[in-house]
Motif scaffolding. Structure first.
Motif, PDB file in Angstrom:
ATOM      1  N   LEU A 240       0.834  -1.199   0.000  1.00 48.58           N
ATOM      2  CA  LEU A 240       0.000   0.000   0.000  1.00 48.58           C
ATOM      3  C   LEU A 240       0.871   1.252   0.000  1.00 48.58           C
ATOM      4  O   LEU A 240       2.080   1.195   0.223  1.00 48.58           O
ATOM      5  CB  LEU A 240      -0.927  -0.009   1.218  1.00 48.58           C
ATOM      6  CG  LEU A 240      -1.815  -1.251   1.366  1.00 48.58           C
ATOM      7  CD1 LEU A 240      -2.646  -1.150   2.632  1.00 48.58           C
ATOM      8  CD2 LEU A 240      -2.711  -1.416   0.143  1.00 48.58           C
ATOM      9  N   SER A 241       0.250   2.393  -0.226  1.00 48.58           N
ATOM     10  CA  SER A 241       0.964   3.671  -0.237  1.00 48.58           C
ATOM     11  C   SER A 241       1.029   4.249   1.169  1.00 48.58           C
ATOM     12  O   SER A 241       0.064   4.137   1.941  1.00 48.58           O
ATOM     13  CB  SER A 241       0.259   4.666  -1.164  1.00 48.58           C
ATOM     14  OG  SER A 241       0.228   4.178  -2.487  1.00 48.58           O
ATOM     15  N   PRO A 242       2.147   4.882   1.543  1.00 51.43           N
ATOM     16  CA  PRO A 242       2.254   5.470   2.875  1.00 51.43           C
ATOM     17  C   PRO A 242       1.254   6.613   3.094  1.00 51.43           C
ATOM     18  O   PRO A 242       0.871   7.314   2.151  1.00 51.43           O
ATOM     19  CB  PRO A 242       3.696   5.999   2.921  1.00 51.43           C
ATOM     20  CG  PRO A 242       4.410   5.298   1.817  1.00 51.43           C
ATOM     21  CD  PRO A 242       3.387   5.046   0.760  1.00 51.43           C
ATOM     22  N   TRP A 243       0.831   6.754   4.355  1.00 47.48           N
ATOM     23  CA  TRP A 243       0.028   7.906   4.789  1.00 47.48           C
ATOM     24  C   TRP A 243      -1.187   8.117   3.874  1.00 47.48           C
ATOM     25  O   TRP A 243      -1.486   9.199   3.405  1.00 47.48           O
ATOM     26  CB  TRP A 243       0.881   9.162   4.832  1.00 47.48           C
ATOM     27  CG  TRP A 243       0.320  10.288   5.646  1.00 47.48           C
ATOM     28  CD1 TRP A 243       0.015  11.542   5.206  1.00 47.48           C
ATOM     29  CD2 TRP A 243       0.029  10.274   7.031  1.00 47.48           C
ATOM     30  NE1 TRP A 243      -0.467  12.310   6.237  1.00 47.48           N
ATOM     31  CE2 TRP A 243      -0.461  11.553   7.383  1.00 47.48           C
ATOM     32  CE3 TRP A 243       0.116   9.307   8.037  1.00 47.48           C
ATOM     33  CZ2 TRP A 243      -0.856  11.897   8.682  1.00 47.48           C
ATOM     34  CZ3 TRP A 243      -0.267   9.644   9.332  1.00 47.48           C
ATOM     35  CH2 TRP A 243      -0.743  10.923   9.633  1.00 47.48           C
ATOM     36  N   THR A 244      -1.919   7.000   3.634  1.00 49.54           N
ATOM     37  CA  THR A 244      -3.041   7.029   2.704  1.00 49.54           C
ATOM     38  C   THR A 244      -4.269   6.401   3.367  1.00 49.54           C
ATOM     39  O   THR A 244      -4.170   5.385   4.053  1.00 49.54           O
ATOM     40  CB  THR A 244      -2.700   6.248   1.421  1.00 49.54           C
ATOM     41  OG1 THR A 244      -1.538   6.821   0.826  1.00 49.54           O
ATOM     42  CG2 THR A 244      -3.858   6.300   0.421  1.00 49.54           C
ATOM     43  N   THR A 270       0.720   4.327   7.936  1.00 51.49           N
ATOM     44  CA  THR A 270       1.477   5.290   8.736  1.00 51.49           C
ATOM     45  C   THR A 270       2.385   6.141   7.845  1.00 51.49           C
ATOM     46  O   THR A 270       2.529   5.903   6.654  1.00 51.49           O
ATOM     47  CB  THR A 270       2.335   4.560   9.782  1.00 51.49           C
ATOM     48  OG1 THR A 270       3.242   3.676   9.104  1.00 51.49           O
ATOM     49  CG2 THR A 270       1.459   3.752  10.720  1.00 51.49           C
ATOM     50  N   GLU A 271       3.006   7.156   8.485  1.00 48.93           N
ATOM     51  CA  GLU A 271       3.882   8.065   7.749  1.00 48.93           C
ATOM     52  C   GLU A 271       5.162   7.371   7.293  1.00 48.93           C
ATOM     53  O   GLU A 271       5.643   6.422   7.905  1.00 48.93           O
ATOM     54  CB  GLU A 271       4.244   9.259   8.627  1.00 48.93           C
ATOM     55  CG  GLU A 271       3.087  10.192   8.915  1.00 48.93           C
ATOM     56  CD  GLU A 271       3.535  11.409   9.691  1.00 48.93           C
ATOM     57  OE1 GLU A 271       3.624  12.494   9.100  1.00 48.93           O
ATOM     58  OE2 GLU A 271       3.807  11.263  10.894  1.00 48.93           O
ATOM     59  N   SER A 272       5.701   7.908   6.208  1.00 45.20           N
ATOM     60  CA  SER A 272       6.974   7.441   5.675  1.00 45.20           C
ATOM     61  C   SER A 272       7.785   8.660   5.256  1.00 45.20           C
ATOM     62  O   SER A 272       7.281   9.796   5.268  1.00 45.20           O
ATOM     63  CB  SER A 272       6.727   6.518   4.474  1.00 45.20           C
ATOM     64  OG  SER A 272       7.957   6.092   3.908  1.00 45.20           O
ATOM     65  N   ALA A 273       9.032   8.430   4.915  1.00 46.54           N
ATOM     66  CA  ALA A 273       9.869   9.527   4.435  1.00 46.54           C
ATOM     67  C   ALA A 273       9.293  10.059   3.120  1.00 46.54           C
ATOM     68  O   ALA A 273       8.714   9.309   2.339  1.00 46.54           O
ATOM     69  CB  ALA A 273      11.288   9.031   4.202  1.00 46.54           C
ATOM     70  N   PRO A 274       9.407  11.342   2.869  1.00 47.27           N
ATOM     71  CA  PRO A 274       8.943  11.887   1.593  1.00 47.27           C
ATOM     72  C   PRO A 274       9.573  11.130   0.428  1.00 47.27           C
ATOM     73  O   PRO A 274      10.746  10.761   0.459  1.00 47.27           O
ATOM     74  CB  PRO A 274       9.401  13.345   1.632  1.00 47.27           C
ATOM     75  CG  PRO A 274       9.517  13.669   3.084  1.00 47.27           C
ATOM     76  CD  PRO A 274       9.984  12.408   3.737  1.00 47.27           C
ATOM     77  N   SER A 275       8.776  10.911  -0.610  1.00 41.33           N
ATOM     78  CA  SER A 275       9.265  10.155  -1.760  1.00 41.33           C
ATOM     79  C   SER A 275       9.766  11.050  -2.886  1.00 41.33           C
ATOM     80  O   SER A 275      10.147  10.552  -3.941  1.00 41.33           O
ATOM     81  CB  SER A 275       8.142   9.251  -2.290  1.00 41.33           C
ATOM     82  OG  SER A 275       6.994  10.014  -2.612  1.00 41.33           O
ATOM     83  N   GLY A 276       9.771  12.350  -2.686  1.00 36.52           N
ATOM     84  CA  GLY A 276      10.254  13.272  -3.708  1.00 36.52           C
ATOM     85  C   GLY A 276      11.091  14.378  -3.095  1.00 36.52           C
ATOM     86  O   GLY A 276      11.258  14.468  -1.879  1.00 36.52           O
TER      87      GLY A 276
END
Length: 379
Positions: A240-244, A270-276
């Motif tokens: 799944l995608s983070p923080w979604t 849950t939150e994850s490090a920014p992907s960009g």
């Protein structure tokens, strides 16, 4: 009103009754069975008697308890119905008013449940076939029946042969679907398994399926069959995608087909490090010791959480010394001024270990430059 009745050939049998003006029905008692009676009724006023209405009616024989139905045959078996054909017992010299069918469930281990009424049919005195509804799929039954008239009920018939209804898709879904835990890319759910009475088929064919989709409507729905069979009580959905935000449902299925989907349960990874990386990063030398560094906010889809600050790394060009790191609170979303001394400056952005390409800044006359890097971070 005046009423008379008598056996026409026997004058001494005549009986008279005087009735009130509100009486419109009367029950005759003490009559002889299988005998014809003449019954007469006339209305009265103060001036006298009106015209007489006559009718000849024969009494019947005294009713008795009905006989026992026999020869029960079960056919047309489906998941939830079966046809019962039978030979009616004697009617007890009066009309049959009700047919009562009892069923007994027999478990696979041979245990017999109590007999219970599964169907009743009224006002069909000449019936010899009944359609039994509301049976449970993939269940062993035997049936027995009795008939009822005005006197009472007959004894129960002998039981029918043992039959098994056909399989069907589950009628319901596992209960208590709930979120157990969440990570950046997975959600773990638990539920209460179906009771055995709801399988509607062989236990080996029963399983569970989850459906997952993003609340914002992006992407396609996902369905996953749960491994482990009918006794499984939890599973984890990966990838799944983070923080979604997600919506999740569960259903049971068997070899015949799927059952109903459950109520929707909301969950969030849950939150994850920014992907960009921050975009539109620019650096401009504004004096001999100051550089203006600007950038744009990270796109929403790449944030993967709540951005709480930025990290700027000042890198001294043509130097082997370690870069200098500056942490900024989240309100520094557009620009910042850096004081530098006698080094070339470049500006770039990064998300942890992924860096935006360096931006070279031309230095004013006699002013060296330095280098800097910008990234989002979570404290």
């Amino acid at each position: 009103y005046m009423m008379w009745w008598e056996v026409p050939s026997i004058k001494s049998s005549r009986v008279e009754r005087s009735l009130s003006n509100s009486t419109v029905q009367y029950q005759l008692t003490g009559l002889t069975s299988t005998t014809a009676y003449m019954i007469q009724v006339a209305a009265l006023t103060g001036a006298g008697q009106g015209a007489v209405t006559s009718s000849i009616i024969s009494t019947g024989v005294p009713p008795e308890l009905p006989g026992v139905p026999s020869n029960l045959v079960i056919s047309n078996i489906s998941p939830r119905t079966a046809t019962l054909r039978f030979h009616p017992g004697s009617d007890g010299k009066t009309a049959i008013s009700r047919w009562i069918v009892e069923g007994q469930v027999v478990k696979e281990d041979g245990k017999e449940e109590e007999w219970r009424v599964v169907y009743q049919k009224d006002n069909e005195p000449n019936a010899d076939t009944l359609e039994i509804p509301s049976l449970t799929p993939y269940t062993q039954y035997r049936f027995r029946m009795q008939q009822v008239n005005i006197v009472g009920s007959s004894p129960m018939s002998a039981p029918s042969r043992l039959i098994q209804t056909l399989q069907a898709a589950p009628d319901t879904y596992p209960s208590n679907l709930s979120l157990v835990s969440a990570t950046q890319t997975s959600l773990c759910f638990s539920w209460k398994p179906l009771p055995e009475s709801e399988y509607n088929s062989s236990p080996e064919t029963v399983g569970y399926r989850l459906r997952v989709w993003r609340t914002d409507g992006d992407g396609e729905d996902r369905t996953e069959d749960v491994k482990g069979g009918v006794s499984t009580t939890d599973t984890t959905i990966e990838g799944l995608s983070p923080w979604t935000h997600y919506q999740v449902q569960i259903q049971a299925f068997n070899s015949i087909g799927p059952g109903l989907w459950s109520q929707t349960v909301a969950a969030r990874t849950t939150e994850s490090a920014p992907s960009g990386s921050p975009t539109n990063v620019n650096a401009e030398a504004v004096s001999s010791s100051r550089i203006m560094l600007t950038w744009s906010s990270l796109p929403e889809a790449q944030r993967n959480g709540v951005i709480i600050g930025y990290k700027v790394i000042i890198h001294h060009a043509q130097s082997t010394s370690h870069p200098t790191c500056v942490c900024l609170p989240v309100d520094h979303t557009e620009q910042h001024v850096y004081h530098v001394n006698r080094w070339e400056v470049a500006a770039s952005s990064s998300s942890f270990n992924t860096f935006h390409p360096l931006l070279n800044v031309e230095k004013p006359p006699l002013i060296p430059c330095c280098a800097s890097l910008v990234s989002y971070f979570h404290f």
